[in-house]
Write a protein that holds these residues in place. Structure first.
Motif, PDB file in Angstrom:
ATOM      1  N   VAL A 132     -15.760  11.843 -20.257  1.00  0.00           N
ATOM      2  CA  VAL A 132     -15.563  10.413 -20.518  1.00  0.00           C
ATOM      3  C   VAL A 132     -14.073  10.073 -20.529  1.00  0.00           C
ATOM      4  O   VAL A 132     -13.282  10.714 -21.247  1.00  0.00           O
ATOM      5  CB  VAL A 132     -16.166  10.034 -21.895  1.00  0.00           C
ATOM      6  N   PHE A 133     -13.707   9.084 -19.759  1.00  0.00           N
ATOM      7  CA  PHE A 133     -12.353   8.538 -19.827  1.00  0.00           C
ATOM      8  C   PHE A 133     -12.346   7.422 -20.874  1.00  0.00           C
ATOM      9  O   PHE A 133     -13.150   6.484 -20.789  1.00  0.00           O
ATOM     10  CB  PHE A 133     -11.926   7.991 -18.465  1.00  0.00           C
ATOM     11  N   PRO A 148     -19.557  14.735 -30.416  1.00  0.00           N
ATOM     12  CA  PRO A 148     -18.593  15.777 -30.035  1.00  0.00           C
ATOM     13  C   PRO A 148     -19.022  16.589 -28.817  1.00  0.00           C
ATOM     14  O   PRO A 148     -18.262  17.453 -28.371  1.00  0.00           O
ATOM     15  CB  PRO A 148     -18.547  16.668 -31.297  1.00  0.00           C
ATOM     16  N   GLN A 149     -20.234  16.308 -28.304  1.00  0.00           N
ATOM     17  CA  GLN A 149     -20.713  17.097 -27.152  1.00  0.00           C
ATOM     18  C   GLN A 149     -19.999  16.718 -25.855  1.00  0.00           C
ATOM     19  O   GLN A 149     -20.027  17.466 -24.886  1.00  0.00           O
ATOM     20  CB  GLN A 149     -22.233  16.910 -26.971  1.00  0.00           C
ATOM     21  N   HIS A 150     -19.326  15.539 -25.849  1.00  0.00           N
ATOM     22  CA  HIS A 150     -18.674  15.087 -24.621  1.00  0.00           C
ATOM     23  C   HIS A 150     -17.235  15.614 -24.537  1.00  0.00           C
ATOM     24  O   HIS A 150     -16.585  15.854 -25.553  1.00  0.00           O
ATOM     25  CB  HIS A 150     -18.614  13.553 -24.568  1.00  0.00           C
ATOM     26  N   ASN A 168     -13.287  18.976 -27.666  1.00  0.00           N
ATOM     27  CA  ASN A 168     -13.028  18.996 -26.237  1.00  0.00           C
ATOM     28  C   ASN A 168     -12.391  17.669 -25.812  1.00  0.00           C
ATOM     29  O   ASN A 168     -13.090  16.749 -25.379  1.00  0.00           O
ATOM     30  CB  ASN A 168     -14.383  19.210 -25.527  1.00  0.00           C
ATOM     31  N   ALA A 169     -11.072  17.579 -25.973  1.00  0.00           N
ATOM     32  CA  ALA A 169     -10.406  16.311 -25.631  1.00  0.00           C
ATOM     33  C   ALA A 169      -9.006  16.580 -25.091  1.00  0.00           C
ATOM     34  O   ALA A 169      -8.324  17.496 -25.539  1.00  0.00           O
ATOM     35  CB  ALA A 169     -10.310  15.418 -26.872  1.00  0.00           C
ATOM     36  N   ASP A 170      -8.610  15.783 -24.111  1.00  0.00           N
ATOM     37  CA  ASP A 170      -7.236  15.783 -23.617  1.00  0.00           C
ATOM     38  C   ASP A 170      -6.640  14.416 -23.919  1.00  0.00           C
ATOM     39  O   ASP A 170      -7.361  13.404 -23.912  1.00  0.00           O
ATOM     40  CB  ASP A 170      -7.188  16.011 -22.102  1.00  0.00           C
TER      41      ASP A 170
END
Ligand code: NAP
Length: 255
Positions: A132-133, A148-150, A168-170
């Motif tokens: 997801v953006f 939090p699964q994305h 899981n994030a940038d």
């Protein structure tokens, strides 16, 4: 006589409006920023920065600084300051005009899911993990923790502090205006399969919407809160005309 205008800003439109009105020698302009952004874009008129201290503080500022007209040109999602502007205008009798750019409208090829608020928008991403953006503004990311699964690619003007607890994030720092081809490249290179953003309207942030359309990616769009007070004007040009109408006749201004 000089006519004093306070513009509540923080938007491209507020800056453009200030630039248009500053050419007028009969106007004294002050643009107000909340002070959220570390390096705000330069403004064409004098700036004051920081909250006023609620309705009382704004009303005191308007009276104490001899303001003749209040213009609310804040972001369509900045609900609190708009409510304060309406209340402070009512209390002081100082007229209020509102500039609120139009919402984006769905066009052929758009795959939009509209949601009433950010929590509902996150839920609308569904259970299966997606990439997801996210372009929501850095202060409103907490609801992402409920999903939090994305994987999330989160873009903001200033660093997100504190960061939401996401496995899981940038995080990406950038400031608009954004252009279509760059947004397509960003979505493709990060294998994004959903966009999560607000229906902010305007041109500067629209490229992510057109890029999602080009790539047939769904956009989960947070709907705007209802407008507060009188019917807003949609463009800077309309606001310039409205200011003209409110100004006292030229002979009374000593022209
Ligand atoms: P908000 O929730 O409506 O306002 C929160 C508080 O911040 C207000 O009560 C006020 O403090 C202060 N404030 C907000 N705008 C101000 C301004 N222009 N000048 C002086 N004080 C201001 O607003 P927000 O959503 O945090 O947005 C803050 C600013 O960022 C706004 O100016 C808005 O135009 C801009 N912005 C917002 C978004 C968004 O998505 N919300 C996006 C882009 C830009 P006091 O009560 O102490 O006066």
């Amino acid at each position: 006589m000089t006519f004093r205008i306070l513009i509540l800003g923080g938007t491209t439109e507020a800056r453009e409006l200030a630039g248009r009105l500053r050419e007028r020698p009969d106007l004294a302009l002050i643009l107000s920023l909340a002070g959220r952004t570390a390096n705000p874009v330069p403004q064409p008129v004098p700036v004051r920065t920081g909250g006023f201290g609620g309705v009382d503080g704004l009303a005191a500022y308007l009276s104490g600084n001899g303001i003749d007209l209040l213009i609310d040109a804040t972001h369509p999602f900045a609900e609190r300051i708009s409510a304060h502007a309406l209340a402070a205008s009512g209390r002081t009798g100082i007229p209020l005009l509102t500039l609120r750019r139009d919402a984006w409208q769905r066009v052929a090829g758009d795959r939009w899911v509209e949601a009433g608020d950010i929590a509902a928008a996150v839920a609308a991403l569904g259970k299966p993990p997606r990439r997801v953006f996210v372009a929501l503004g850095r202060q409103e990311l907490r609801p992402l923790e409920t999903a939090p699964q994305h994987f999330y690619l989160i873009r903001s003007v200033d660093p997100v502090e504190p960061r939401p607890a996401l496995p899981n994030a940038d995080f990406l720092l950038d400031r608009g205006p954004f252009v279509h081809d760059d947004e397509v490249a960003l979505l493709e290179s990060n294998r994004i399969d959903a966009v999560l953003c607000k229906n902010s309207g305007g041109d500067a942030a629209y490229a992510k919407i057109s890029a999602a359309r080009a790539l047939a990616i769904p956009v989960v769009l947070v709907d705007r809160p209802p407008a507060i007070g009188s019917v807003p004007l949609g463009t800077v040009a309309e606001m310039v005309m409205a200011v003209d109408h409110l100004l006292p006749p030229a002979e009374k201004r000593g022209e």
